[in-house]
Design an enzyme around this catalytic site. Structure first.
Site, short mmCIF file in Angstrom:
data_model
loop_
_atom_site.label_atom_id
_atom_site.label_comp_id
_atom_site.label_asym_id
_atom_site.label_seq_id
_atom_site.Cartn_x
_atom_site.Cartn_y
_atom_site.Cartn_z
N LYS A 279 10.98 44.05 21.46
CA LYS A 279 10.43 42.80 21.98
C LYS A 279 9.21 42.37 21.19
O LYS A 279 8.99 41.18 21.00
CB LYS A 279 10.07 42.98 23.46
CG LYS A 279 11.27 42.90 24.37
CD LYS A 279 10.88 43.10 25.81
CE LYS A 279 10.74 44.56 26.12
NZ LYS A 279 10.58 44.85 27.55
N GLU B 106 10.24 46.07 31.44
CA GLU B 106 8.85 45.62 31.48
C GLU B 106 8.88 44.12 31.20
O GLU B 106 9.42 43.70 30.18
CB GLU B 106 8.05 46.36 30.39
CG GLU B 106 6.58 46.03 30.45
CD GLU B 106 5.77 46.73 29.36
OE1 GLU B 106 6.32 47.59 28.65
OE2 GLU B 106 4.59 46.38 29.22
N ARG C 289 19.34 54.91 22.12
CA ARG C 289 19.22 53.45 22.23
C ARG C 289 20.17 52.79 21.27
O ARG C 289 20.57 53.35 20.25
CB ARG C 289 17.79 52.98 22.02
CG ARG C 289 17.19 53.27 20.66
CD ARG C 289 15.84 52.54 20.49
NE ARG C 289 14.94 52.73 21.60
CZ ARG C 289 14.34 51.73 22.26
NH1 ARG C 289 14.55 50.48 21.93
NH2 ARG C 289 13.50 51.99 23.22
P1 ATP Z 1 11.53 47.23 23.41
O1 ATP Z 1 11.08 48.39 22.57
O2 ATP Z 1 12.60 46.42 22.80
O3 ATP Z 1 10.41 46.41 23.91
P2 ATP Z 1 11.54 48.71 25.79
O4 ATP Z 1 12.27 50.01 25.92
O5 ATP Z 1 10.08 48.74 25.65
O6 ATP Z 1 12.24 47.89 24.65
P3 ATP Z 1 11.78 48.01 28.53
O7 ATP Z 1 11.64 46.69 29.15
O8 ATP Z 1 10.74 49.03 28.79
O9 ATP Z 1 11.92 47.76 26.98
O10 ATP Z 1 13.23 48.61 28.79
C1 ATP Z 1 13.98 48.45 29.95
C2 ATP Z 1 15.15 49.41 29.87
O11 ATP Z 1 15.99 49.07 28.76
C3 ATP Z 1 14.69 50.83 29.63
O12 ATP Z 1 15.40 51.69 30.48
C4 ATP Z 1 15.01 51.08 28.19
O13 ATP Z 1 15.26 52.43 27.95
C5 ATP Z 1 16.23 50.20 27.97
N1 ATP Z 1 16.36 49.81 26.57
C6 ATP Z 1 15.45 49.15 25.81
N2 ATP Z 1 15.88 49.00 24.55
C7 ATP Z 1 17.11 49.56 24.50
C8 ATP Z 1 18.09 49.72 23.48
N3 ATP Z 1 17.89 49.28 22.24
N4 ATP Z 1 19.24 50.35 23.79
C9 ATP Z 1 19.46 50.79 25.04
N5 ATP Z 1 18.59 50.67 26.05
C10 ATP Z 1 17.43 50.07 25.80
MG MG Z 2 8.45 49.11 26.82
#
Ligand code: ATP
Ligand code: MG
Length: 562
Positions: A274, A37, A264
């Site tokens: 983020k 995202e 994760r």
């Molecule tokens: P955050 O909570 O840090 O904002 P998010 O999951 O909302 O992370 P996205 O941009 O939606 O961030 O994630 C893009 C991809 O990265 C998704 O497939 C997500 O599952 C993966 N991802 C995000 N954080 C992690 C993590 N800590 N370990 C492994 N994969 C991750």
């Molecule tokens: Mg997200």
């Protein structure tokens, strides 16, 4: 991992992929996607996901798409899209021409939503989002049926079209899937598919005022892109029945994407969402998303991490099915391991103390030869100047040393790396009693490398020739937080654990002259003090070096003990 999988050296996702290939599922194709995202910069957790998704198709042959999940118009910015692309490329992965946006699918998603309405599987609900949340029930108690659930297909279609046409204000109505208000899985209790949001979208501008929810958009986007393995993190496991339900409504033929969840990545002494990283940036705790203390990919890059070190780290961490926390020392170990092989050894003095070698001739400069990397002869040799005046690091001298101090002290000898043995003859102090200079003598018979029969002394110091040295600013970093799990407390804000000493700027450093042409992202080992990299904003007028890591490998120590 089962024992058999372990023997084959593959993780559980690879085992699933191999089975799908052998059974010719989805024609034996492997097609993954990385779906960020664009609401912030990528962090090391995303790097794990990138390595996993692109790694699978590198290993088994196939494609990986980059898909921006831009269904939330209010939070997304162009800057983030650019940074995400830069980070994925820098890690060494290529999505070729497959740069996609969920917003490209808004029309198709809308058409499918109409289809669901026409089949009696979706309805417009006039309740507010809060009312809907409050009547969803609990896992053991069914939710309350919405008074709008039994609207006619015609009325639903009419209302949904008017939602799209902009007739209603934000929050006035939503479109919900009609599944099961008594399902033990809360995600199946008539989840929201669309909400009204009169907001400008980066890409679709003002074309839409209804936006699809993540659960509805994600699986259908996978379907449109013919993704075979849709890998996501564990918290989406409970969403999987919904992912499959939506696909069942629209899919024709045999092709079906499969959602697979993994744990994760969590790192000790770090926060990794983020939202929290954004707080650090916006509230000025750090000087941007690429601050070298940040766990962002751009921060790690600016700090001096190599793409290989991050990929190796990701490999070492493995793919787990259960949440765990990885020691940040493993990440630091990975970069040491890589830089040990690659980084040229140089000499830099961070806190200079001048030495005058009184028996060394005035106006003479010797060019002494030194090896660039003892780990790799092929990196060659270079010349470093030696003269009557040199600098050493202040903490390598003690006037009144303890017994086992093998560095310099009055009347004692040390070797200067790649040069001579010197002896401290006298100390010069200012009025306040601070040491300003040392008077030393050198032994001309002890030139390094000249003969192996050189006599030995216990300590070897790094140094630079004073008249030849160049000035630089050096930034030393420590962990961003004082607590292993700063975000893990209910009654404390994670920022309370911010490490005020996480940045130490040294402005008077003296480096060997070969470093004068170093450019941003060049990496070196400053002997005895760590791995360093030229900062992104360094110039030839003002050289800035960041310390990536010290030389002390706490991870190697931990793993030896095990
Ligand atoms: P955050 O909570 O840090 O904002 P998010 O999951 O909302 O992370 P996205 O941009 O939606 O961030 O994630 C893009 C991809 O990265 C998704 O497939 C997500 O599952 C993966 N991802 C995000 N954080 C992690 C993590 N800590 N370990 C492994 N994969 C991750
Ligand atoms: Mg997200």
């Amino acid at each position: 991992m089962s024992e058999e999988e372990h023997k084959k050296g593959r993780n559980f996702i690879e085992a699933i992929v191999e089975k799908d290939i052998s059974e010719n599922n989805n024609d034996g194709r492997v097609h993954t996607r990385f779906p960020p995202e664009p609401n912030g910069y990528l962090h090391i957790g995303h790097a794990k996901s990138i390595c996993l998704n692109f790694g699978l198709t590198e290993k088994y042959g196939g494609k990986t798409n980059l898909r921006f999940d831009d269904t939330n118009p209010t939070k997304e910015e162009m800057e983030y899209i650019e940074s995400i692309k830069e980070d994925v490329s820098w890690l060494g992965f290529d999505w070729e021409d497959r740069e996609y946006y969920a917003s490209d699918y808004f029309e198709q998603l809308y058409q499918w939503a109409e289809l669901l309405i026409k089949e009696g599987k979706a309805y417009v609900d006039d309740q507010s989002v809060e009312e809907i949340a409050a009547t969803r029930g609990t896992p053991t108690r069914p939710g309350k049926i919405s008074p709008y659930r039994e609207r006619s297909i015609e009325e639903n279609l009419d209302l949904f079209r008017r939602m799209k046409a902009g007739e209603f204000e934000n929050g006035a109505r939503v479109l919900r899937a009609k599944i099961d208000m008594a399902s033990p899985n809360m995600h199946l209790r008539d989840p929201i598919m669309y909400r009204i949001l009169h907001a400008y979208h980066q890409r679709t501008k003002n074309e839409w005022c209804i936006y699809p929810m993540y659960d509805y958009a994600h699986g259908q986007s996978d379907y449109i892109e013919t993704i075979t393995h849709s890998i996501c993190t564990l918290e989406f496991e409970v969403h999987r029945p919904l992912y499959d339900w939506f696909l069942d409504q629209i899919a024709t033929g045999d092709y079906r994407p499969k959602q697979i969840e993994f744990a994760r990545l969590n790192l000790s002494y770090t926060v990794m969402s983020k939202r929290r990283l954004m707080e650090l940036v916006k509230e000025g705790y750090v000087d941007g998303w690429d601050d070298p203390r940040m766990p962002t990919i751009s921060g790690l890059r600016r700090r001096g991490f190599t793409p290989e070190s991050i990929r190796n780290f990701s490999e070492k961490v493995g793919v787990a099915k259960r949440d765990n926390v990885i020691d940040v020392a493993l990440l630091e170990h990975s970069v040491r391991e890589d830089l040990n092989k690659k980084a040229q050894r140089v000499m830099g003095v961070l806190d200079p103390l001048k030495i005058v070698i009184e028996n060394y001739p005035h106006d003479v400069t010797e060019e002494l030869e030194t090896i660039n990397n003892p780990e790799d002869e092929s990196m060659g040799y270079r010349k470093i100047p030696f003269s009557r005046e040199i600098y050493i690091d202040r903490n390598d001298f003690m006037e009144d040393p303890p017994r086992k101090f093998f560095r310099l002290s009055p009347g004692k000898e040390v070797r200067l790396k790649s040069a001579y043995i010197i002896k401290c003859e006298d100390i010069v102090k200012d009025h306040q009693g601070n040491i300003t200079e040392l008077k030393c003598s050198y032994d001309p018979e002890t030139k390094s490398g000249a003969s192996q029969s050189n006599r030995k002394v216990k300590g070897t110091l790094h140094w630079v020739s004073a008249p030849h040295a160049i000035n630089a600013e050096v930034r030393l970093y420590d962990r961003l937080f004082n607590d292993e799990d700063p975000a893990g407390y209910k009654d404390h804000d994670f920022k309370e654990f911010f490490n005020e000493k996480s940045l130490n700027i040294l402005k008077e450093c003296k480096l060997e002259p070969s470093l004068k042409d170093a450019i941003p992202e060049d990496r070196f080992q400053f002997q005895r003090i760590g791995y360093f990299c030229v900062d992104r904003y360094s110039t030839s007028e003002k050289l800035i070096f960041n310390r990536t890591v010290t030389l002390r490998d706490t991870w190697a120590k931990i793993s030896q003990k095990k």
